[in-house]
Design a protein around this motif. Structure first.
Motif, PDB file in Angstrom:
ATOM      1  N   PHE A 162      15.860   4.069  -2.214  1.00  0.00           N
ATOM      2  CA  PHE A 162      14.568   4.750  -2.253  1.00  0.00           C
ATOM      3  C   PHE A 162      13.450   3.749  -1.989  1.00  0.00           C
ATOM      4  O   PHE A 162      12.287   4.045  -2.208  1.00  0.00           O
ATOM      5  CB  PHE A 162      14.392   5.510  -3.580  1.00  0.00           C
ATOM      6  CG  PHE A 162      15.270   6.737  -3.602  1.00  0.00           C
ATOM      7  CD1 PHE A 162      14.804   7.941  -3.100  1.00  0.00           C
ATOM      8  CD2 PHE A 162      16.579   6.664  -4.045  1.00  0.00           C
ATOM      9  CE1 PHE A 162      15.623   9.064  -3.057  1.00  0.00           C
ATOM     10  CE2 PHE A 162      17.412   7.776  -4.012  1.00  0.00           C
ATOM     11  CZ  PHE A 162      16.931   8.988  -3.519  1.00  0.00           C
ATOM     12  N   ALA A 182       7.610  -1.454   1.031  1.00  0.00           N
ATOM     13  CA  ALA A 182       8.246  -0.214   1.501  1.00  0.00           C
ATOM     14  C   ALA A 182       7.143   0.828   1.575  1.00  0.00           C
ATOM     15  O   ALA A 182       6.736   1.382   0.561  1.00  0.00           O
ATOM     16  CB  ALA A 182       9.349   0.207   0.543  1.00  0.00           C
ATOM     17  N   SER A 215       6.001  -1.323 -12.693  1.00  0.00           N
ATOM     18  CA  SER A 215       4.654  -0.790 -12.843  1.00  0.00           C
ATOM     19  C   SER A 215       4.655   0.583 -12.167  1.00  0.00           C
ATOM     20  O   SER A 215       4.491   0.695 -10.961  1.00  0.00           O
ATOM     21  CB  SER A 215       3.641  -1.729 -12.192  1.00  0.00           C
ATOM     22  OG  SER A 215       2.361  -1.412 -12.656  1.00  0.00           O
ATOM     23  N   PRO A 216       4.893   1.622 -12.954  1.00  0.00           N
ATOM     24  CA  PRO A 216       5.010   2.953 -12.344  1.00  0.00           C
ATOM     25  C   PRO A 216       3.653   3.541 -12.001  1.00  0.00           C
ATOM     26  O   PRO A 216       2.616   3.061 -12.472  1.00  0.00           O
ATOM     27  CB  PRO A 216       5.669   3.795 -13.438  1.00  0.00           C
ATOM     28  CG  PRO A 216       6.017   2.871 -14.553  1.00  0.00           C
ATOM     29  CD  PRO A 216       5.165   1.649 -14.399  1.00  0.00           C
ATOM     30  N   ILE A 254      12.569   1.706   1.219  1.00  0.00           N
ATOM     31  CA  ILE A 254      12.888   1.458   2.629  1.00  0.00           C
ATOM     32  C   ILE A 254      11.812   0.531   3.184  1.00  0.00           C
ATOM     33  O   ILE A 254      10.662   0.936   3.374  1.00  0.00           O
ATOM     34  CB  ILE A 254      12.920   2.796   3.397  1.00  0.00           C
ATOM     35  CG1 ILE A 254      13.996   3.702   2.798  1.00  0.00           C
ATOM     36  CG2 ILE A 254      13.154   2.572   4.881  1.00  0.00           C
ATOM     37  CD1 ILE A 254      13.710   5.171   2.963  1.00  0.00           C
ATOM     38  N   ASN A 262       8.982   9.597  -5.969  1.00  0.00           N
ATOM     39  CA  ASN A 262      10.391   9.411  -6.380  1.00  0.00           C
ATOM     40  C   ASN A 262      10.405   8.564  -7.657  1.00  0.00           C
ATOM     41  O   ASN A 262      10.947   7.462  -7.662  1.00  0.00           O
ATOM     42  CB  ASN A 262      11.195   8.622  -5.342  1.00  0.00           C
ATOM     43  CG  ASN A 262      11.071   9.156  -3.946  1.00  0.00           C
ATOM     44  OD1 ASN A 262      11.015  10.363  -3.731  1.00  0.00           O
ATOM     45  ND2 ASN A 262      11.035   8.265  -2.974  1.00  0.00           N
ATOM     46  N   HIS A 322       9.242   3.346  10.208  1.00  0.00           N
ATOM     47  CA  HIS A 322       9.890   3.996   9.066  1.00  0.00           C
ATOM     48  C   HIS A 322      11.083   4.843   9.515  1.00  0.00           C
ATOM     49  O   HIS A 322      12.220   4.349   9.558  1.00  0.00           O
ATOM     50  CB  HIS A 322       8.848   4.816   8.303  1.00  0.00           C
ATOM     51  CG  HIS A 322       9.236   5.095   6.901  1.00  0.00           C
ATOM     52  ND1 HIS A 322      10.353   5.835   6.575  1.00  0.00           N
ATOM     53  CD2 HIS A 322       8.675   4.737   5.720  1.00  0.00           C
ATOM     54  CE1 HIS A 322      10.472   5.909   5.264  1.00  0.00           C
ATOM     55  NE2 HIS A 322       9.458   5.243   4.715  1.00  0.00           N
TER      56      HIS A 322
HETATM   57  P1  NAD Z   1       0.665   5.324  -3.906  1.00  0.00           P
HETATM   58  O1  NAD Z   1       0.448   4.285  -2.872  1.00  0.00           O
HETATM   59  O2  NAD Z   1      -0.492   6.148  -4.314  1.00  0.00           O
HETATM   60  O3  NAD Z   1       1.232   4.648  -5.254  1.00  0.00           O
HETATM   61  C1  NAD Z   1       2.359   3.801  -5.256  1.00  0.00           C
HETATM   62  C2  NAD Z   1       2.217   2.780  -6.386  1.00  0.00           C
HETATM   63  O4  NAD Z   1       1.200   1.851  -6.047  1.00  0.00           O
HETATM   64  C3  NAD Z   1       1.804   3.391  -7.712  1.00  0.00           C
HETATM   65  O5  NAD Z   1       2.452   2.707  -8.750  1.00  0.00           O
HETATM   66  C4  NAD Z   1       0.301   3.168  -7.765  1.00  0.00           C
HETATM   67  O6  NAD Z   1      -0.169   3.111  -9.071  1.00  0.00           O
HETATM   68  C5  NAD Z   1       0.185   1.834  -7.041  1.00  0.00           C
HETATM   69  N1  NAD Z   1      -1.052   1.629  -6.299  1.00  0.00           N
HETATM   70  C6  NAD Z   1      -1.512   2.376  -5.266  1.00  0.00           C
HETATM   71  N2  NAD Z   1      -2.640   1.856  -4.783  1.00  0.00           N
HETATM   72  C7  NAD Z   1      -2.914   0.747  -5.511  1.00  0.00           C
HETATM   73  C8  NAD Z   1      -3.942  -0.238  -5.491  1.00  0.00           C
HETATM   74  N3  NAD Z   1      -4.940  -0.183  -4.605  1.00  0.00           N
HETATM   75  N4  NAD Z   1      -3.886  -1.239  -6.392  1.00  0.00           N
HETATM   76  C9  NAD Z   1      -2.885  -1.316  -7.296  1.00  0.00           C
HETATM   77  N5  NAD Z   1      -1.888  -0.415  -7.366  1.00  0.00           N
HETATM   78  C10 NAD Z   1      -1.885   0.603  -6.484  1.00  0.00           C
HETATM   79  O7  NAD Z   1       1.854   6.221  -3.374  1.00  0.00           O
HETATM   80  P2  NAD Z   1       2.485   7.541  -4.001  1.00  0.00           P
HETATM   81  O8  NAD Z   1       1.581   8.676  -3.769  1.00  0.00           O
HETATM   82  O9  NAD Z   1       2.965   7.279  -5.366  1.00  0.00           O
HETATM   83  O10 NAD Z   1       3.766   7.671  -3.061  1.00  0.00           O
HETATM   84  C11 NAD Z   1       3.682   8.205  -1.791  1.00  0.00           C
HETATM   85  C12 NAD Z   1       3.542   7.162  -0.702  1.00  0.00           C
HETATM   86  O11 NAD Z   1       4.565   6.190  -0.818  1.00  0.00           O
HETATM   87  C13 NAD Z   1       3.732   7.782   0.673  1.00  0.00           C
HETATM   88  O12 NAD Z   1       2.895   7.153   1.585  1.00  0.00           O
HETATM   89  C14 NAD Z   1       5.194   7.526   0.979  1.00  0.00           C
HETATM   90  O13 NAD Z   1       5.509   7.521   2.337  1.00  0.00           O
HETATM   91  C15 NAD Z   1       5.366   6.157   0.366  1.00  0.00           C
HETATM   92  N6  NAD Z   1       6.743   5.896  -0.024  1.00  0.00           N
HETATM   93  C16 NAD Z   1       7.450   5.010   0.701  1.00  0.00           C
HETATM   94  C17 NAD Z   1       8.765   4.755   0.368  1.00  0.00           C
HETATM   95  C18 NAD Z   1       9.586   3.786   1.160  1.00  0.00           C
HETATM   96  O14 NAD Z   1      10.705   3.513   0.744  1.00  0.00           O
HETATM   97  N7  NAD Z   1       9.117   3.265   2.262  1.00  0.00           N
HETATM   98  C19 NAD Z   1       9.370   5.415  -0.713  1.00  0.00           C
HETATM   99  C20 NAD Z   1       8.587   6.317  -1.445  1.00  0.00           C
HETATM  100  C21 NAD Z   1       7.268   6.541  -1.101  1.00  0.00           C
END
Ligand code: NAD
Length: 506
Positions: A475, A277, A202-203, A477, A180, A431
């Protein structure tokens, strides 16, 4: 210089020093390094004064801020800019804040902007679908609460008047997901700014372009409204290193991580105030008292929304035997393709799971059902939204969060067994869960036992996000840290202001 300008200059200077690590300045530094420090101080003072005279203190002086992109080469620069903006923002009125929030809403409610960011997100990440991203971005702009979320409370009595107010944390570091990307930036910018904070995003590196574009749009609009520059910033090259620099920088007062378990754990171990979240694995339970045709429609709509990317989306169905055949029949009528061939199911498994079978193959996350079926040599029309597979309860499709429209269906003998299994496969993520039933007693039982942050009854999962159901949109949670569906008040500190023995007018 007026008071505000002096405060800003001092803050800029202090920020350079509070960030020094203990090893950065050795205790017994030689005379030469001391000289260097003094020279560094002169430079910083000169820079801060130059910034003041360039007219950045927008709220204080009514001067229009420089329109920047909000993107900086280094995380250090981004944080410094947000720190300065935070000092300036403190001098803005509540009316200013409201105008900035409305400005952000207006930008993202323009049809051409909504269309551009939704299309860009799909193209850049290769995940999700354009139509649903439009809905998600629109709801983020429209239904994220603003200042109204921060109602002051008061206590009066013989002792006087005490106010409890929501006040800014300061500078927030917000880590955003690839699933998202712009929705989270819109949603968090509105909530965090409403509470008086500035924010450093930090996207996810895989959603770099669209995230930077969203930040730039916000900066342009805030500049037009005379806001302090750099209230919402990011880095030009998002990376894990930059995220770690953000987490470890002492000038960041609060961390908000929206993503998978690794990043949530990292921010929660940071020693700072953190909102986590994290991941979900939402089960949808259907019992014999449900309106089966509606349940089938709702499950397909929820599961296929943005190709199953939302963390709230239905990830597995647990259905009571008595109505299982009819539910599957109705789901097929509502856009599901039932995959029965054992060999094809095995093939699908090796395709969409990672090598160890412990999670999804990222190449298939957020892809549509038609594309996934194509890889199996099956051609279907656009009306097919979900791939259904009947499985046993321990199948990896049931146990792991896949984030693609592959929906396992598990049969159980009765509703109590369904609830028990739902609790198990939700893994204590707290969740989201969904239940289709008209039995109030069983609905209550499931809500009590599963303890999820969102529990949707008799509707598609996205009703829990404010799409179709009542309630505000978010977005982020926060199940693990308990803020729930975050809004401005989650990003604020509670402060008490006491007037002793006066102002009680009762
Ligand atoms: P992701 O964990 O791969 O990445 C999320 C963010 O964290 C990114 O900016 C990434 O660069 C950073 N990141 C990830 N691992 C890291 C690490 N070890 N060190 C430093 N930075 C790190 O997740 P994604 O694939 O982008 O999104 C999907 C996941 O997020 C799913 O598990 C989904 O359920 C969860 N999510 C939760 C919510 C919520 O509101 N609870 C909302 C959206 C997505």
């Amino acid at each position: 210089m007026n008071d505000i300008e002096i405060a800003q200059a001092v803050s800029t200077i202090l920020s350079k020093f509070t960030k020094a690590t203990p090893d950065a300045v050795p205790a017994a530094a030689p005379a030469t390094s001391e000289t260097a420090r003094v020279e560094g101080l002169d430079e910083i003072v000169a820079k801060a004064l130059a910034q003041q005279s360039s007219g950045r203190a927008a709220c204080a002086t009514s001067q229009v801020a420089n329109a920047g992109t909000g993107a900086f080469e280094t995380m250090d620069e981004a944080i410094s800019a947000a720190v300065l903006a935070q000092v300036q923002y403190r001098h803005c009125s509540m009316q200013d804040r409201a105008s900035f929030i409305n400005g952000i809403r207006d930008v993202f409610l323009q049809e051409d902007v909504l269309s551009a960011i939704s299309r860009m997100a799909v193209e850049e990440t290769g995940m999700g679908n354009y139509e649903d991203k439009l809905i998600k971005n629109r709801v983020a702009a429209l239904k994220t609460p603003g200042l109204e979320d921060l109602a002051t409370s008061a206590v009066t009595g013989d002792g006087g008047l005490t106010l409890i107010e929501y006040s800014a944390f300061g500078v927030i570091g917000s880590i955003t997901p690839t699933t998202n990307p712009t929705e989270t930036i819109i949603n968090n910018s509105i909530g965090m700014l409403a509470a008086g904070n500035t924010v450093v995003f930090s996207p996810h590196p895989r959603s770099r372009k669209v995230s930077l574009y969203a930040v730039e749009l916000i900066n342009n609009r805030l500049a037009q409204l005379g806001a302090p520059a750099n209230m919402v910033v990011t880095v030009t090259k998002p990376s894990i290193d930059n995220t770690n620099a953000l987490i470890n920088d002492p000038r960041i007062n609060m961390l908000v991580a929206t993503g998978g378990p690794a990043i949530v754990k990292t921010v929660m171990s940071s020693g700072k105030k953190a909102i986590g979240a994290g991941a979900g694995n939402p089960p949808a339970v259907v019992d014999e008292t449900a309106d089966i045709e509606k349940a089938a429609r709702d499950i397909i709509k929820g599961c296929s929304f943005d190709n199953n990317l939302p963390c709230v989306a239905e990830k597995e169905v647990i259905v009571v035997n008595q109505v299982a055949d009819y539910l599957i029949h109705c789901m097929k009528k509502s856009g599901a393709y039932l995959l029965c061939d054992k060999k094809l199911i095995q093939q699908l498994q090796s395709l969409v799971l990672n090598e160890k079978g412990t999670g999804p193959n990222t190449a298939f996350v957020g892809k549509d059902a038609r594309y996934i079926l194509q890889q199996l040599g099956i051609t279907v029309g656009d009306d097919i939204k979900v791939i259904l597979i009947e499985t046993e309860k321990t199948h990896p499709f049931v146990v792991h969060e896949l984030m693609m429209p592959v929906l396992p269906v598990v049969r159980v003998d009765n509703v109590d067994e369904a609830i028990e299994l739902a609790v198990k496969v939700e893994h204590g993520n707290r969740h989201t869960a969904i239940m289709h039933s008209t039995n109030v007693e069983k609905l209550t039982k499931m809500a009590r036992l599963i303890q999820t942050t969102i529990f949707v009854k008799n509707g598609p999962s996205y009703a829990g996000l404010g799409v179709g159901g009542e309630g505000h949109a978010t977005f982020t949670i926060a199940g693990p840290t308990g803020e729930g569906l975050t809004s401005a008040r989650a990003f604020a500190r509670h402060r008490r202001c006491v007037m002793v023995e006066a102002l009680n007018i009762r």
